[in-house]
Design a protein around this motif. Structure first.
Motif, PDB file in Angstrom:
ATOM      1  N   ILE A   1      14.933   0.710  -6.967  1.00  0.00           N
ATOM      2  CA  ILE A   1      14.451  -0.226  -7.983  1.00  0.00           C
ATOM      3  C   ILE A   1      14.001  -1.645  -7.114  1.00  0.00           C
ATOM      4  CG2 ILE A   1      16.185   0.651  -9.630  1.00  0.00           C
ATOM      5  CD1 ILE A   1      17.919  -1.861  -9.202  1.00  0.00           C
ATOM      6  N   THR A   2      13.231  -2.601  -7.917  1.00  0.00           N
ATOM      7  CA  THR A   2      12.796  -3.721  -7.400  1.00  0.00           C
ATOM      8  C   THR A   2      13.406  -4.919  -8.407  1.00  0.00           C
ATOM      9  OG1 THR A   2      10.782  -3.855  -8.647  1.00  0.00           O
ATOM     10  CG2 THR A   2      10.784  -2.691  -6.736  1.00  0.00           C
ATOM     11  N   ALA A   3      13.184  -5.874  -7.971  1.00  0.00           N
ATOM     12  CA  ALA A   3      13.700  -7.171  -8.614  1.00  0.00           C
ATOM     13  C   ALA A   3      12.984  -7.427  -9.999  1.00  0.00           C
ATOM     14  CB  ALA A   3      13.276  -8.621  -7.921  1.00  0.00           C
TER      15      ALA A   3
ATOM     16  N   LYS B   1      18.154  -9.240 -17.684  1.00  0.00           N
ATOM     17  CA  LYS B   1      18.654  -7.711 -17.267  1.00  0.00           C
ATOM     18  C   LYS B   1      17.969  -7.377 -16.120  1.00  0.00           C
ATOM     19  CE  LYS B   1      20.907  -6.609 -21.512  1.00  0.00           C
ATOM     20  NZ  LYS B   1      20.935  -7.944 -22.342  1.00  0.00           N
ATOM     21  N   LYS B   2      17.716  -8.036 -15.191  1.00  0.00           N
ATOM     22  CA  LYS B   2      17.075  -7.477 -13.960  1.00  0.00           C
ATOM     23  C   LYS B   2      17.892  -8.158 -12.715  1.00  0.00           C
ATOM     24  CE  LYS B   2      12.517  -8.202 -15.508  1.00  0.00           C
ATOM     25  NZ  LYS B   2      11.321  -8.734 -15.617  1.00  0.00           N
TER      26      LYS B   2
ATOM     27  N   VAL C   1      24.492   0.299 -11.745  1.00  0.00           N
ATOM     28  CA  VAL C   1      23.175   0.469 -11.229  1.00  0.00           C
ATOM     29  C   VAL C   1      22.803   1.138 -10.141  1.00  0.00           C
ATOM     30  CG1 VAL C   1      21.037  -1.033 -10.955  1.00  0.00           C
ATOM     31  CG2 VAL C   1      22.828  -1.464 -12.700  1.00  0.00           C
ATOM     32  N   ARG C   2      22.007   2.225 -10.182  1.00  0.00           N
ATOM     33  CA  ARG C   2      21.870   3.046  -8.993  1.00  0.00           C
ATOM     34  C   ARG C   2      20.445   2.266  -8.254  1.00  0.00           C
ATOM     35  NH1 ARG C   2      21.690   9.386  -9.948  1.00  0.00           N
ATOM     36  NH2 ARG C   2      22.106   9.308  -7.441  1.00  0.00           N
ATOM     37  N   VAL C   3      20.761   1.361  -7.412  1.00  0.00           N
ATOM     38  CA  VAL C   3      19.976   0.516  -6.821  1.00  0.00           C
ATOM     39  C   VAL C   3      18.701   1.501  -5.690  1.00  0.00           C
ATOM     40  CG1 VAL C   3      19.444  -1.256  -4.940  1.00  0.00           C
ATOM     41  CG2 VAL C   3      21.337  -1.343  -6.608  1.00  0.00           C
ATOM     42  N   SER C   4      19.344   2.614  -5.365  1.00  0.00           N
ATOM     43  CA  SER C   4      18.359   3.725  -4.586  1.00  0.00           C
ATOM     44  C   SER C   4      19.091   4.783  -5.238  1.00  0.00           C
ATOM     45  CB  SER C   4      18.479   3.393  -3.105  1.00  0.00           C
ATOM     46  OG  SER C   4      19.620   3.863  -2.573  1.00  0.00           O
TER      47      SER C   4
ATOM     48  N   VAL D   1      13.988  -3.495 -15.111  1.00  0.00           N
ATOM     49  CA  VAL D   1      15.234  -3.907 -16.191  1.00  0.00           C
ATOM     50  C   VAL D   1      15.940  -2.736 -15.867  1.00  0.00           C
ATOM     51  CG1 VAL D   1      15.535  -3.695 -18.507  1.00  0.00           C
ATOM     52  CG2 VAL D   1      13.328  -4.490 -17.600  1.00  0.00           C
ATOM     53  N   ILE D   2      17.320  -3.180 -16.129  1.00  0.00           N
ATOM     54  CA  ILE D   2      18.712  -2.385 -15.668  1.00  0.00           C
ATOM     55  C   ILE D   2      19.581  -2.445 -16.880  1.00  0.00           C
ATOM     56  CG2 ILE D   2      18.453  -3.031 -13.133  1.00  0.00           C
ATOM     57  CD1 ILE D   2      21.033  -4.856 -13.977  1.00  0.00           C
TER      58      ILE D   2
END
Length: 540
Positions: free
Chosen positions: A373-375, A418-419, A385-388, A378-379
């Protein structure tokens, strides 16, 4: 590979598969070629750089050395500019998405380099990336020495934007780092060694073993019990033996790009990247009677899953980082608490941390690519949150069950938009978190620098970040035993998309299987009794 073995075969299967897995034979296809390719300990060095007049001038900086290198290596600069070691961006991704640590991709360690460049780029293979104005077209700002010098004395300064300290040197963290002897290091250059690669890759995240649980300083001089390929008493491979290189493009996984697109062995293609296990060992590496059964697994189970039983076997690795606890002070000053390994468990600058050794990996289906994910993503802050995350599934022919280090954390995000957010961590200004300990000011500054909106409300969310585990390959007698996966609450407990003998059961299938077993036993007994009575009649 067939996972749905009937229970009637279960007893036979476990009897057959008990003991350490993957007891590889010595006659596996491709292994002889691999031995031929690596048996020579001497490299063919055709140039002594100390004799080159251009390297005997008095250098005062890294760019001066690089300028001299380019007089002979005329194409090296153009080649290197195209690689991820220079751009820190995925070359195959859409440029607008800015996928890469040089862009807007996040992790749950120090999060992102935007506004933090002088500290983060201390491991960049260049000189002077201190802000967004860095000239990526400059060939003279390429750092040839970090990959090629062989004196072992060349050190970049941890907050120097990729530059070594000026003469005579500077202190950082209580240690004095000397300025390089430019002529000496320039004249020492040769093929990259494990020392060159490990200088950055073993210390990713700012410390020994912080990020990659299978890469740390123990691999500078490992024994074969730690890694059979790199062990000094084993094959003693350098990193570039497997991470083969063409035009400075080094084989390996890059975000959405697999390490290799085909699983060829040396027997099939000696010109391809050697990054896959099959390159030397083939897809059927096991030649014993047990091995024939184990070869049935190779189309669905990565070699690493059985041959890397644990990671961080010598040095600990960071497994948890809670940024929400950062900012506590003692007597108005930052402080640090360390564990028995000398690793920080609390830092005012960074919050709570937990380190572990001999960690059992987590397992996922993996086709060689990682989603990030990037900045701008939307999460859902109500769940982790699975960042990768690994990409793959049981129906993908290129996917294998692969071991991963999963780093967990509490990471800052924008509660309104929500980011995930980019905080300004490093700097002498009061908006830097490590200076003023104010999250709102730090995130406001970091997001403004990156050109992204921020609501002004900072929260913290649980996160996960994954690393494929491919190093620290254990000797074959230390491989994962079959019953560690084929059992209740075993290593593959979370992979519920398949039927796994020894772990799973079905009332209908089990009943049918036991019926066959009992019927077969009754048949054998009746047959034996029949033979016994018939024999008695013949004698009469």
């Amino acid at each position: 590979m067939r996972f749905m073995l009937k229970p009637v075969l279960l007893l036979m299967t476990f009897a057959f598969l008990s003991g350490p897995a993957f007891a590889a034979g010595d006659t596996a296809p491709g292994r002889e070629m691999a031995r031929q390719a690596t048996k020579g300990k001497e490299l063919w060095i055709t140039a002594d750089h100390s004799k080159f007049a251009v390297l005997n001038q008095q250098f005062k900086s890294g760019p001066e050395v690089t300028k001299a290198c380019l007089t002979c290596h005329t194409e090296a600069g153009h080649q290197f500019h195209k690689t991820i070691h220079w751009t820190w961006l995925d070359p195959k991704a859409d440029k607008e998405l800015k996928v890469g640590k040089g862009g807007l991709v996040l992790n749950n360690f120090c999060i992102n380099i935007q506004s933090n460049e002088p500290r983060c780029t201390s491991c960049h293979a260049g000189y002077g990336w201190k802000n967004k104005d860095f000239d990526f077209k400059s060939q003279e700002d390429i750092d040839c020495l970090v990959c090629h010098e062989q004196t072992g004395t060349y050190k970049k300064f941890p907050s120097g934007a990729g530059n070594p300290p000026p003469p005579p040197g500077k202190k950082f963290g209580g240690k004095f780092i000397k300025s390089p002897e430019w002529n000496k290091v320039a004249q020492s250059v040769s093929r990259p060694t494990r020392q060159n690669c490990g200088t950055c890759h073993f210390f990713g995240g700012g410390g020994d073993g912080v990020k990659h649980g299978d890469l740390d300083s123990s691999l500078f001089k490992p024994g074969k019990n730690l890694d059979v390929h790199m062990g000094l008493d084993g094959q003693n491979f350098t990193c570039v033996r497997c991470h083969t290189t063409v035009n400075h493009d080094i084989a390996g996984r890059i975000y959405s790009t697999p390490a290799a697109t085909s699983r060829k062995s040396l027997l099939e293609d000696d010109l391809g990247a050697k990054i896959m296990c099959e390159s030397c060992h083939s897809a059927e590496p096991h030649k014993t009677e047990l091995g024939m059964k184990l070869n049935d697994h190779t189309d669905k189970v990565a070699c690493q899953s059985c041959h890397i039983p644990t990671f961080a076997r010598v040095n600990p690795t960071k497994m948890w980082w809670d940024w929400s606890k950062a900012g506590k002070l003692k007597n108005g000053k930052p402080y640090t608490v360390k564990d028995d390994w000398g690793k920080p468990t609390y830092m005012s600058k960074k919050g709570d941390m937990r380190w572990e050794k001999n960690v059992v990996p987590e397992y996922y289906w993996f086709n060689g690519t990682i989603d990030t994910i990037t900045a701008n993503t939307v999460i859902d802050p109500t769940s982790t949150v699975r960042v990768s995350m690994p990409v793959g599934n049981i129906n993908d022919k290129n996917s294998r069950i692969m071991p991963f280090k999963v780093h967990h954390g509490m990471t800052p995000y924008d509660k309104v938009n929500k980011k995930m957010v980019i905080p300004h961590l490093y700097g002498k200004d009061k908006t830097a978190l490590w200076k003023g300990f104010d999250w709102t000011k730090a995130v406001t500054a970091g997001m403004a620098y990156a050109g992204l909106p921020f609501s002004g409300e900072v929260g913290f969310v649980k996160t996960e970040y994954v690393f494929p585990t491919t190093h620290m390959v254990a000797p074959k007698d230390k491989a994962v035993a079959c019953e560690e996966c084929h059992s209740k609450q075993g290593r593959l407990e979370k992979l519920n998309c398949l039927y796994l003998p020894g772990r799973d059961s079905s009332a209908v299938v089990d009943a049918g299987g036991w019926f066959i077993v009992i019927a077969s036993a009754v048949g054998v007994i009746l047959h034996a009794l029949g033979r016994f009575f018939m024999k008695g009649r013949k004698e009469d």
